[in-house]
Design a protein around this motif. Sequence first.
Motif, PDB file in Angstrom:
ATOM      1  N   LYS A  82       0.820  -1.207   0.000  1.00 26.08           N
ATOM      2  CA  LYS A  82       0.000   0.000   0.000  1.00 26.08           C
ATOM      3  C   LYS A  82       0.856   1.261   0.000  1.00 26.08           C
ATOM      4  N   LYS A  83       1.887   1.283   0.858  1.00 19.10           N
ATOM      5  CA  LYS A  83       2.747   2.469   0.935  1.00 19.10           C
ATOM      6  C   LYS A  83       4.058   2.099   1.603  1.00 19.10           C
ATOM      7  N   ILE A  84       5.021   3.009   1.499  1.00 20.02           N
ATOM      8  CA  ILE A  84       6.319   2.859   2.168  1.00 20.02           C
ATOM      9  C   ILE A  84       6.577   4.151   2.936  1.00 20.02           C
ATOM     10  N   VAL A  85       6.921   3.999   4.215  1.00 12.72           N
ATOM     11  CA  VAL A  85       7.215   5.155   5.051  1.00 12.72           C
ATOM     12  C   VAL A  85       8.688   5.108   5.431  1.00 12.72           C
ATOM     13  N   LEU A  86       9.414   6.185   5.143  1.00 14.43           N
ATOM     14  CA  LEU A  86      10.825   6.309   5.519  1.00 14.43           C
ATOM     15  C   LEU A  86      10.923   7.332   6.640  1.00 14.43           C
ATOM     16  N   ASN A  87      11.685   7.004   7.669  1.00 14.44           N
ATOM     17  CA  ASN A  87      11.828   7.873   8.822  1.00 14.44           C
ATOM     18  C   ASN A  87      13.307   8.024   9.144  1.00 14.44           C
ATOM     19  N   MET A  88      13.745   9.263   9.358  1.00  9.47           N
ATOM     20  CA  MET A  88      15.127   9.532   9.750  1.00  9.47           C
ATOM     21  C   MET A  88      15.082  10.373  11.018  1.00  9.47           C
ATOM     22  N   GLY A  89      15.426   9.773  12.138  1.00 12.83           N
ATOM     23  CA  GLY A  89      15.469  10.507  13.392  1.00 12.83           C
ATOM     24  C   GLY A  89      16.766  11.285  13.496  1.00 12.83           C
ATOM     25  N   LEU A  90      16.670  12.544  13.916  1.00 14.35           N
ATOM     26  CA  LEU A  90      17.854  13.387  14.010  1.00 14.35           C
ATOM     27  C   LEU A  90      18.302  13.626  15.449  1.00 14.35           C
ATOM     28  N   GLY A  91      17.390  13.452  16.395  1.00 13.65           N
ATOM     29  CA  GLY A  91      17.743  13.649  17.792  1.00 13.65           C
ATOM     30  C   GLY A  91      18.145  15.084  18.072  1.00 13.65           C
ATOM     31  N   LEU A  92      19.291  15.277  18.714  1.00 15.13           N
ATOM     32  CA  LEU A  92      19.762  16.619  19.068  1.00 15.13           C
ATOM     33  C   LEU A  92      20.177  17.430  17.854  1.00 15.13           C
ATOM     34  N   ASP A  93      20.520  16.765  16.747  1.00 16.04           N
ATOM     35  CA  ASP A  93      20.913  17.471  15.523  1.00 16.04           C
ATOM     36  C   ASP A  93      19.737  18.202  14.872  1.00 16.04           C
ATOM     37  N   GLU A 121      17.499  16.938   5.056  1.00 14.67           N
ATOM     38  CA  GLU A 121      16.287  17.082   4.246  1.00 14.67           C
ATOM     39  C   GLU A 121      16.613  16.924   2.753  1.00 14.67           C
ATOM     40  N   GLU A 122      17.727  17.504   2.320  1.00 11.26           N
ATOM     41  CA  GLU A 122      18.147  17.371   0.915  1.00 11.26           C
ATOM     42  C   GLU A 122      18.478  15.918   0.576  1.00 11.26           C
ATOM     43  N   ASP A 123      19.210  15.243   1.471  1.00 11.95           N
ATOM     44  CA  ASP A 123      19.569  13.840   1.238  1.00 11.95           C
ATOM     45  C   ASP A 123      18.320  12.963   1.147  1.00 11.95           C
ATOM     46  N   MET A 124      17.398  13.163   2.077  1.00 11.98           N
ATOM     47  CA  MET A 124      16.162  12.374   2.090  1.00 11.98           C
ATOM     48  C   MET A 124      15.329  12.669   0.838  1.00 11.98           C
ATOM     49  N   GLY A 125      15.326  13.920   0.401  1.00 12.55           N
ATOM     50  CA  GLY A 125      14.616  14.295  -0.821  1.00 12.55           C
ATOM     51  C   GLY A 125      15.214  13.628  -2.052  1.00 12.55           C
ATOM     52  N   LYS A 126      16.544  13.521  -2.101  1.00 17.57           N
ATOM     53  CA  LYS A 126      17.199  12.848  -3.230  1.00 17.57           C
ATOM     54  C   LYS A 126      16.905  11.357  -3.224  1.00 17.57           C
ATOM     55  N   ILE A 127      16.895  10.752  -2.041  1.00 21.17           N
ATOM     56  CA  ILE A 127      16.647   9.306  -1.934  1.00 21.17           C
ATOM     57  C   ILE A 127      15.237   8.959  -2.391  1.00 21.17           C
ATOM     58  N   THR A 128      14.250   9.738  -1.955  1.00 24.24           N
ATOM     59  CA  THR A 128      12.852   9.391  -2.197  1.00 24.24           C
ATOM     60  C   THR A 128      12.242  10.056  -3.425  1.00 24.24           C
ATOM     61  N   GLY A 129      12.769  11.216  -3.798  1.00 24.91           N
ATOM     62  CA  GLY A 129      12.184  11.918  -4.938  1.00 24.91           C
ATOM     63  C   GLY A 129      11.054  12.845  -4.539  1.00 24.91           C
ATOM     64  N   GLN A 130      10.841  13.029  -3.250  1.00 23.80           N
ATOM     65  CA  GLN A 130       9.849  14.003  -2.797  1.00 23.80           C
ATOM     66  C   GLN A 130      10.303  14.628  -1.484  1.00 23.80           C
ATOM     67  N   LYS A 131       9.728  15.796  -1.189  1.00 21.49           N
ATOM     68  CA  LYS A 131      10.174  16.582  -0.035  1.00 21.49           C
ATOM     69  C   LYS A 131       9.709  15.928   1.267  1.00 21.49           C
ATOM     70  N   PRO A 132      10.627  15.749   2.235  1.00 22.44           N
ATOM     71  CA  PRO A 132      10.236  15.149   3.509  1.00 22.44           C
ATOM     72  C   PRO A 132       9.514  16.132   4.427  1.00 22.44           C
ATOM     73  N   VAL A 133       8.747  15.579   5.355  1.00 20.54           N
ATOM     74  CA  VAL A 133       8.047  16.356   6.369  1.00 20.54           C
ATOM     75  C   VAL A 133       8.920  16.368   7.618  1.00 20.54           C
ATOM     76  N   ILE A 134       9.034  17.525   8.249  1.00 19.15           N
ATOM     77  CA  ILE A 134       9.810  17.623   9.485  1.00 19.15           C
ATOM     78  C   ILE A 134       8.896  17.243  10.645  1.00 19.15           C
ATOM     79  N   THR A 135       9.302  16.216  11.403  1.00 23.71           N
ATOM     80  CA  THR A 135       8.501  15.778  12.547  1.00 23.71           C
ATOM     81  C   THR A 135       8.957  16.507  13.795  1.00 23.71           C
ATOM     82  N   LYS A 136       8.045  16.675  14.749  1.00 19.11           N
ATOM     83  CA  LYS A 136       8.313  17.408  15.984  1.00 19.11           C
ATOM     84  C   LYS A 136       8.166  16.471  17.182  1.00 19.11           C
TER      85      LYS A 136
END
Length: 184
Positions: free
Chosen positions: A33-44, A55-70
């Motif tokens: 149905k879908k694929i979810v990619l998550n990159m935790g940054l922690g203190l960074d 964000e640029e690296d994740m955008g290149k990997i997936t081909g779409q802009k990532p959402v910043i999680t809080k």
Amino acid sequence: MTPRLKETYSKEIQPALKDSLSLKNIFMVPRIKKIVLNMGLGLDGADAKILKAAEEDMGKITGQKPVITKFKKSVANFKTRKGSNAGLKVTLRKNKMYEFIDRLVNIALPRIKDFRGLSPKGFDKFGNYTFGIKEHIIFPEVSFDRADKVRGLDIVVVIKALNKDHAFALLEKMNFPFIKKGDN
């Protein structure tokens, strides 16, 4: 243009799974149905420059802009504040999803150092498969020289299936490199 894996799925994998799993019709065959990619940054996540690079690296990997999680809660032990940046998330569907799986299985996973295969224990009770990658630089879109820090990724493959065994059969047909039972 339809992705190569999507055509293979509809022409070869779907009919083969229908026969091997002895299902009544083609709509009972498991599908992604879908694929979810998550990159935790922690203190960074607090540093704007690091966040932008990730964000640029994740955008290149997936081909779409990532959402910043809080962060949802403040935890003193982890030095987190409610509302500050925690990481990045991307949800892939339809054609981008199939293209990502094709690149992941055929290009990225074989580039992992000392790779023996994916664990078949990553399935939950619904048949979704979750695994982690320790180095995001295995993807050819990310420049090894330009990456400031090697980061990990969590990948969740959400599968519509009757049970875990059907989901496992689907991913095996899609050439996911699982560890065989006799191998260590």
